[in-house]
Each structure stands twice: as C-alpha cells, then as structure tokens.
Design a protein around this motif. Sequence first.
Motif, PDB file in Angstrom:
ATOM      1  N   UNK A 147       0.837  -1.204   0.000  1.00  0.00           N
ATOM      2  CA  UNK A 147       0.000   0.000   0.000  1.00  0.00           C
ATOM      3  C   UNK A 147       0.871   1.253   0.000  1.00  0.00           C
ATOM      4  N   UNK A 148       2.010   1.169   0.663  1.00  0.00           N
ATOM      5  CA  UNK A 148       2.942   2.311   0.660  1.00  0.00           C
ATOM      6  C   UNK A 148       3.490   2.543  -0.748  1.00  0.00           C
ATOM      7  N   UNK A 149       3.807   1.476  -1.442  1.00  0.00           N
ATOM      8  CA  UNK A 149       4.344   1.603  -2.808  1.00  0.00           C
ATOM      9  C   UNK A 149       3.304   2.246  -3.722  1.00  0.00           C
ATOM     10  N   UNK A 150       2.033   1.881  -3.550  1.00  0.00           N
ATOM     11  CA  UNK A 150       0.963   2.504  -4.338  1.00  0.00           C
ATOM     12  C   UNK A 150       0.832   3.988  -3.992  1.00  0.00           C
ATOM     13  N   UNK A 151       0.943   4.304  -2.711  1.00  0.00           N
ATOM     14  CA  UNK A 151       0.850   5.704  -2.285  1.00  0.00           C
ATOM     15  C   UNK A 151       1.998   6.514  -2.891  1.00  0.00           C
ATOM     16  N   UNK A 152       3.140   5.902  -3.023  1.00  0.00           N
ATOM     17  CA  UNK A 152       4.291   6.568  -3.624  1.00  0.00           C
ATOM     18  C   UNK A 152       4.009   6.924  -5.081  1.00  0.00           C
ATOM     19  N   UNK A 153       3.399   5.994  -5.798  1.00  0.00           N
ATOM     20  CA  UNK A 153       3.061   6.240  -7.204  1.00  0.00           C
ATOM     21  C   UNK A 153       2.047   7.371  -7.335  1.00  0.00           C
ATOM     22  N   UNK A 154       1.075   7.402  -6.412  1.00  0.00           N
ATOM     23  CA  UNK A 154       0.094   8.492  -6.442  1.00  0.00           C
ATOM     24  C   UNK A 154       0.772   9.837  -6.189  1.00  0.00           C
ATOM     25  N   UNK A 155       1.726   9.834  -5.271  1.00  0.00           N
ATOM     26  CA  UNK A 155       2.415  11.083  -4.949  1.00  0.00           C
ATOM     27  C   UNK A 155       3.208  11.590  -6.154  1.00  0.00           C
ATOM     28  N   UNK A 156       3.828  10.689  -6.886  1.00  0.00           N
ATOM     29  CA  UNK A 156       4.572  11.089  -8.090  1.00  0.00           C
ATOM     30  C   UNK A 156       3.644  11.775  -9.083  1.00  0.00           C
ATOM     31  N   UNK A 203       8.912  20.053  -6.025  1.00  0.00           N
ATOM     32  CA  UNK A 203       8.003  19.015  -6.520  1.00  0.00           C
ATOM     33  C   UNK A 203       8.744  17.991  -7.380  1.00  0.00           C
ATOM     34  N   UNK A 204       9.642  18.475  -8.240  1.00  0.00           N
ATOM     35  CA  UNK A 204      10.443  17.549  -9.049  1.00  0.00           C
ATOM     36  C   UNK A 204      11.358  16.707  -8.181  1.00  0.00           C
ATOM     37  N   UNK A 205      11.885  17.321  -7.103  1.00  0.00           N
ATOM     38  CA  UNK A 205      12.768  16.590  -6.203  1.00  0.00           C
ATOM     39  C   UNK A 205      12.069  15.406  -5.565  1.00  0.00           C
ATOM     40  N   UNK A 206      10.815  15.597  -5.169  1.00  0.00           N
ATOM     41  CA  UNK A 206      10.062  14.503  -4.561  1.00  0.00           C
ATOM     42  C   UNK A 206       9.711  13.445  -5.595  1.00  0.00           C
ATOM     43  N   UNK A 207       9.205  13.869  -6.753  1.00  0.00           N
ATOM     44  CA  UNK A 207       8.765  12.895  -7.758  1.00  0.00           C
ATOM     45  C   UNK A 207       9.921  12.098  -8.348  1.00  0.00           C
ATOM     46  N   UNK A 208      11.121  12.698  -8.395  1.00  0.00           N
ATOM     47  CA  UNK A 208      12.266  11.996  -8.978  1.00  0.00           C
ATOM     48  C   UNK A 208      13.046  11.181  -7.960  1.00  0.00           C
ATOM     49  N   UNK A 209      12.578  11.180  -6.713  1.00  0.00           N
ATOM     50  CA  UNK A 209      13.309  10.484  -5.646  1.00  0.00           C
ATOM     51  C   UNK A 209      13.043   8.990  -5.606  1.00  0.00           C
ATOM     52  N   UNK A 210      11.972   8.575  -6.241  1.00  0.00           N
ATOM     53  CA  UNK A 210      11.562   7.180  -6.111  1.00  0.00           C
ATOM     54  C   UNK A 210      12.095   6.317  -7.246  1.00  0.00           C
ATOM     55  N   UNK A 211      13.401   6.161  -7.302  1.00  0.00           N
ATOM     56  CA  UNK A 211      14.007   5.247  -8.256  1.00  0.00           C
ATOM     57  C   UNK A 211      14.250   5.850  -9.607  1.00  0.00           C
ATOM     58  N   UNK A 212      14.541   4.981 -10.566  1.00  0.00           N
ATOM     59  CA  UNK A 212      14.933   5.389 -11.911  1.00  0.00           C
ATOM     60  C   UNK A 212      13.722   5.498 -12.812  1.00  0.00           C
TER      61      UNK A 212
END
Length: 296
Positions: A147-156, A203-212
């Motif tokens: 569920x955390x991984x899904x929340x991460x995708x929503x945040x991106x 905003x870009x810093x947060x969205x680009x933080x989750x991997x490649x």
Amino acid sequence: MVGVFSRSFSFPNKINPNRPSKPPISHHTRCVSLPCRSHPLISHLKDEINDLKSWSNSKPETRNSAWICDGLSRLKDLHDSLDDLLQIPQTQESLRRQPYLVENLLEDFLKFVDVYGIFRTSVLSFNEEVTASQVGIRKRDDLKAALYIKARKRLIIEMNKLVSTVRSISVPAPALITVGDAEVAGVTGDVVEVTALVSTTLFNGISSSFGARKSWRSGLGLSKKVKVEGGIEEFEKIGAESLLELKKKKDEEIKMVLKRMQELESCIGRIESCSERVFRGLIKSKVSLLNTLTDR
C-alpha cells in the motif's frame, strides 16, 4: 524607488555683450533621466531573489530535507519582504497605475496558494501511509507494505501535476508609466519567477526520488533505466525492493528499513511544516495585492 521624484538643476543665463549688463538670472530645467535612489526594500528583495537562485543551482548530492527546508524558509522570508514592500503607500500608488499587472499577479498568487494547499494535503496523506507501513513492516505484512508503494506512485502523479500548474504561471509584461513603476513591476515579476523556480525544484525533487525512470536509446528502440538527478536523499533511501518479500528478510534488514521509514516520516513532517509557512506567506501577499485595488 517606488515614488520617482525628478531632480532639478539651475543654470545661469549667458550674458550677451551687446546688451546692457544685468544681474545673472537663474532658470530651472527639469531632468527626468535621474530617478531617486531605490528604496532599501527593493535592494533587499533582489538580494533574496539572487540567494534563492543560487540555492536552486546547488549540486544534486546536497539535496536533502534540510536543503529543501532551507529553500522554503528563504522563500517564506522573500514573501514577507514582498508584503512589507506592498504596505508602502508609494508602492500601492505605483501598482494602482498598473491595474492589469496587479490582476495578473493576483491570478498568479491564487495559483500558488492552490498549489501549496494541494501539496500540503498530498504530503500529509502520504505521511499517513508511511506511518501505517511501519506497522506492516514490523509484522512482515507484504500487503500493507504494498500500500505504501501505491501511495508513492500516487504522490509522483500529484507532484507532476503541480509542476505542470506552476509552469503555466507566466510573468505579465506591464504597461510602464515611470521608472519607479518599472522597478516595482520588475521586482514583483522576479518574485513570481523565483517562487515558481523553488516550487518546481521541490516538486520535481520529490517525484524523482523514487528510483529510476525509463529513457529510450536513440535508434535502437530499446529502453534502459537511468537515475534522475535532483531527488531528495531521505526519499531515495527507501527503494521498492526493500519492501518486497518481507518474510524472507533478516531481522537486521527489517530494522534498517524501519529506521529509514522513520527518517522519511520526520523528513516529510519538516517539509510540510515549512511549506505551510510559505502557504501563509503567499496568502498575505495575495491579500496585500488585492488591497491595492480596493483601497482607494
């Protein structure tokens, strides 16, 4: 600065030798090319703007939550200084001569207020998922961790939408009347520009933080993963792979993941707190701009 006062100089009349001698008479010629010195607040605002531009150009390896909060604190101070400038009667008079500029600035600030309101809601919601995921990790519950991984995708997705909104904000070209009006219009436009710069960096810093992300190899039609620069350190430390197959992980691995999740929770809390101060500063600036149109 804001109110421009023309200087005057006295020049003595030349004496014509063919005429009877008379006492020299002075006459005044107005010189409109020499405006008075800028108000100290203008210079202070320009210094703060330049500092924020330098902040945004810092190297990616220095980009952590402390760096983000420093930028947001500087941005909040900038808007406090702008609000001080907007309280000066000469500034208000200058802006009243440029109603088109004020209306466009109000529209820009309304977008910024909306953006930071959405941002705060998004990060608070995400932080709730971070807190809940820690319970799942302790219990080695893969479903809760997912569920955390899904929340991460929503945040991106949400961060990318905010970036698009901020990039739609443009500084209007004002109809200038005096040099003082030009200076006020210029510095307020620079504030809008640097606010957009800091916001997109966040905003870009947060969205680009989750991997490649995927990038296409030219001419081959193949894709490869490349690291995106500019991410935030605390966000980058927790990869999706560290939350998969928790039951197979050793106790030390679980402890490390939990430690990083706690650091991320604290990081998000600090960023949210700093962004709230920016949010309130933006509201103050918007109200002060509105007052220039309503207080006659």
